[in-house]
Write a protein that holds these residues in place. Structure first.
Motif, PDB file in Angstrom:
ATOM      1  N   MET A  73       0.949  -1.239   0.118  1.00  0.00           N
ATOM      2  CA  MET A  73       0.075  -0.160  -0.074  1.00  0.00           C
ATOM      3  C   MET A  73       0.743   1.215   0.027  1.00  0.00           C
ATOM      4  O   MET A  73       0.497   2.390  -0.585  1.00  0.00           O
ATOM      5  CB  MET A  73      -0.761  -0.007   1.003  1.00  0.00           C
ATOM      6  N   GLY A  74       1.794   1.368   0.924  1.00  0.00           N
ATOM      7  CA  GLY A  74       2.660   2.538   0.947  1.00  0.00           C
ATOM      8  C   GLY A  74       3.827   2.790  -0.258  1.00  0.00           C
ATOM      9  O   GLY A  74       3.972   3.812  -0.428  1.00  0.00           O
ATOM     10  N   LYS A  75       3.888   1.653  -1.107  1.00  0.00           N
ATOM     11  CA  LYS A  75       4.926   1.809  -2.220  1.00  0.00           C
ATOM     12  C   LYS A  75       6.224   2.661  -1.714  1.00  0.00           C
ATOM     13  O   LYS A  75       6.667   3.390  -2.373  1.00  0.00           O
ATOM     14  CB  LYS A  75       4.175   2.664  -3.251  1.00  0.00           C
ATOM     15  N   GLN A 107      -1.860  11.840  -2.890  1.00  0.00           N
ATOM     16  CA  GLN A 107      -2.439  12.036  -4.435  1.00  0.00           C
ATOM     17  C   GLN A 107      -3.064  13.551  -4.607  1.00  0.00           C
ATOM     18  O   GLN A 107      -2.888  14.099  -5.603  1.00  0.00           O
ATOM     19  CB  GLN A 107      -3.867  11.011  -4.364  1.00  0.00           C
ATOM     20  N   ALA A 117      -2.312   5.032   6.729  1.00  0.00           N
ATOM     21  CA  ALA A 117      -2.104   4.870   5.376  1.00  0.00           C
ATOM     22  C   ALA A 117      -2.991   5.327   4.560  1.00  0.00           C
ATOM     23  O   ALA A 117      -2.577   6.050   3.270  1.00  0.00           O
ATOM     24  CB  ALA A 117      -1.737   3.337   5.215  1.00  0.00           C
ATOM     25  N   GLU A 118      -4.278   4.985   4.579  1.00  0.00           N
ATOM     26  CA  GLU A 118      -5.293   5.435   3.723  1.00  0.00           C
ATOM     27  C   GLU A 118      -5.271   7.220   3.740  1.00  0.00           C
ATOM     28  O   GLU A 118      -5.531   7.692   2.481  1.00  0.00           O
ATOM     29  CB  GLU A 118      -6.513   4.910   4.009  1.00  0.00           C
ATOM     30  N   TYR A 150      -2.705   9.066   4.365  1.00  0.00           N
ATOM     31  CA  TYR A 150      -1.499   9.385   3.578  1.00  0.00           C
ATOM     32  C   TYR A 150      -1.618   9.229   2.068  1.00  0.00           C
ATOM     33  O   TYR A 150      -1.125  10.352   1.417  1.00  0.00           O
ATOM     34  CB  TYR A 150      -0.395   8.576   3.961  1.00  0.00           C
ATOM     35  N   GLN A 151      -2.088   8.155   1.679  1.00  0.00           N
ATOM     36  CA  GLN A 151      -2.315   8.080   0.247  1.00  0.00           C
ATOM     37  C   GLN A 151      -3.337   9.076  -0.546  1.00  0.00           C
ATOM     38  O   GLN A 151      -3.143   9.697  -1.286  1.00  0.00           O
ATOM     39  CB  GLN A 151      -3.157   6.728  -0.085  1.00  0.00           C
ATOM     40  N   TYR A 199       5.659   1.095   4.243  1.00  0.00           N
ATOM     41  CA  TYR A 199       6.205   2.516   4.369  1.00  0.00           C
ATOM     42  C   TYR A 199       7.393   2.429   5.004  1.00  0.00           C
ATOM     43  O   TYR A 199       7.793   1.325   5.822  1.00  0.00           O
ATOM     44  CB  TYR A 199       5.331   3.442   5.282  1.00  0.00           C
ATOM     45  N   ARG A 223       7.099   4.893   0.472  1.00  0.00           N
ATOM     46  CA  ARG A 223       7.016   5.869   0.848  1.00  0.00           C
ATOM     47  C   ARG A 223       7.566   6.196   2.517  1.00  0.00           C
ATOM     48  O   ARG A 223       7.487   5.354   3.135  1.00  0.00           O
ATOM     49  CB  ARG A 223       5.499   6.476   1.088  1.00  0.00           C
TER      50      ARG A 223
END
Length: 432
Positions: free
Chosen positions: A1-3, A416, A408-409, A411-412, A44, A5
């Motif tokens: 999810m964090g890719k 974005q 995390a949601e 953050y995303q 992350y 980051r």
């Protein structure tokens, strides 16, 4: 999810490597530790920046997979109360920038804890052009409202909090009460607030058979004892004195009840030490004055890996502070399968389901607490039912993986938003 980051966690006084239970080591330390670890499990990379308070502490500690704790020099390398740290925050900010430049590290987002780090985050947001998320853990206006002349916060605190709220991108509220404070007391934009309840580590705090727990704790408890347990910091605002007074009323009104005991866990040292922890001395004097000293057991500080045995040695956990922004100990007690009696203040009204997982009482009302204790003393089956319901509710709603996923949601969504043309930097500036 964090890719992959990379997040800069700022927590100037609450170091996740610190031993818990001290004056300024409590819920924020747990939050920083648990959220960073669980974010790392989501992909992350997290660097936690805190202030060096010991010259022997390494600058960088590899704390957990994907998590480093970085100690920045800001002021003397010695312990200072958090209320003494405000003048050091420009130095903390500059030390962060030096570390970043020296290490060549780029951060995608800042997540700051408490108002002091919030000011630093707002400064870094503008210099680095990256988004900032703020969680206060406690609000200055609320603290002043409840503590009044006992509030030792710097005079600038409330004004700085107002400025932080305008300057950062998102605000995390831990419970509906905190969300209300942000909007009503600080005129925060409701669109900037995301409610993400804090949580409890359910693999660390879980039900243990009562008899086994009583064998494992360091105080003598008999199988037929009705045990009331308090776990937490020994500070006046936590009001363990209220529990001692309630015990005295319980024994006076419904006594003699020879099997009732109160176990108090917390302090600045492993052994109860009134000079090191003045509140223990005050509680000992109060217990003697009320004639219940033989019913009160002082344990001293214990670390999380053994605290479950103290919760589980009890029949009921009690926490009745007169001021509590959120409070993690009610969740710990419920995670251990015990009903919790808590004062109806702050986040406790949110984490205890009154009549289902525990009971709420007015703060500073030992008679009301005594009545609730007697209710559970008489009805052990109710204790058991509430304890089971408490564990189930914690597992559903208050675990750190859930809190981290929600974070995390956030953050995303924020990252974005910052990738959009004419991004939030312009919009945030227009809010000021």
């Amino acid at each position: 999810m964090g890719k992959s980051r990379r997040v800069a966690f700022l927590s100037e006084h609450a170091d996740p490597t610190a031993l818990l239970g001290g004056v300024d080591a409590g819920g924020q330390n747990v939050y920083v530790d648990e959220i960073s670890r669980n974010l790392a499990q989501l992909g992350y990379t997290v660097d936690v920046f805190t202030r060096r308070d010991n010259p022997d502490t390494p600058e960088v500690i590899e704390w957990a997979p994907g998590v480093r704790v970085i100690h920045l020099t800001a002021g003397p390398a010695t312990f200072l109360l958090k209320d003494e740290l405000w003048p050091l925050m420009p130095e903390f900010r500059d030390a962060f920038l030096r570390f970043q430049e020296r290490s060549g590290t780029h951060y995608d987002l800042i997540h700051s804890n408490f108002w002091l780090s919030g000011w630093v985050a707002a400064e870094l947001r503008e210099r680095l052009r990256i988004p900032a998320v703020q969680i206060f853990h406690a609000m200055g206006i609320t603290k002043r409202r409840h503590q009044q002349e006992a509030d030792t916060s710097p005079s600038e605190r409330i004004q700085v909090e107002h400025e932080i709220i305008q300057r950062v991108d998102r605000l995390i509220a831990q419970c509906p009460g905190e969300q209300h404070e942000l909007i009503e007391d600080y005129r925060a934009d409701p669109a900037k607030i995301v409610m993400i309840p804090s949580a409890v580590n359910t693999s660390l705090f879980y039900p243990v058979n009562r008899e086994e727990a009583r064998r494992r704790v360091t105080c003598e408890l008999h199988s037929d004892d009705f045990v009331i347990v308090y776990v937490g910091r020994m500070l006046p605002r936590k009001d363990a004195r209220n529990i001692v007074r309630a015990l005295a009323i319980l024994l006076h009104e419904h006594g003699p009840l020879p099997s009732v005991k109160l176990v108090l866990v917390g302090g600045e040292s492993m052994e109860p030490d009134p000079p090191l922890t003045p509140e223990i001395g005050a509680l000992q004097e109060l217990a003697a004055e009320l004639g219940v000293a033989d019913r009160v057991v002082f344990v001293g500080k214990r670390q999380p890996e053994v605290l479950r045995y103290y919760y589980c040695a009890g029949d009921v956990a009690v926490t009745t502070p007169w001021y509590e922004p959120f409070g993690l100990t009610p969740l710990e007690g419920q995670a251990c399968g015990r009903p919790v009696i808590g004062s109806a203040v702050g986040g406790i009204t949110f984490t205890i389901a009154d009549g289902e997982t525990g009971l709420l009482v007015p703060p500073r009302d030992p008679a009301a607490l005594a009545e609730r204790l007697y209710q559970l003393f008489k009805d052990r089956a109710l204790c058991e039912r509430m304890g089971e319901a408490a564990r189930q509710r914690v597992e559903r709603e208050f675990t750190w993986p859930v809190a981290a996923r929600r974070t995390a949601e956030l953050y995303q969504a924020l990252l974005q938003e910052w990738r959009q043309p004419v991004s939030t930097i312009t919009r945030a500036s227009s809010r000021r």
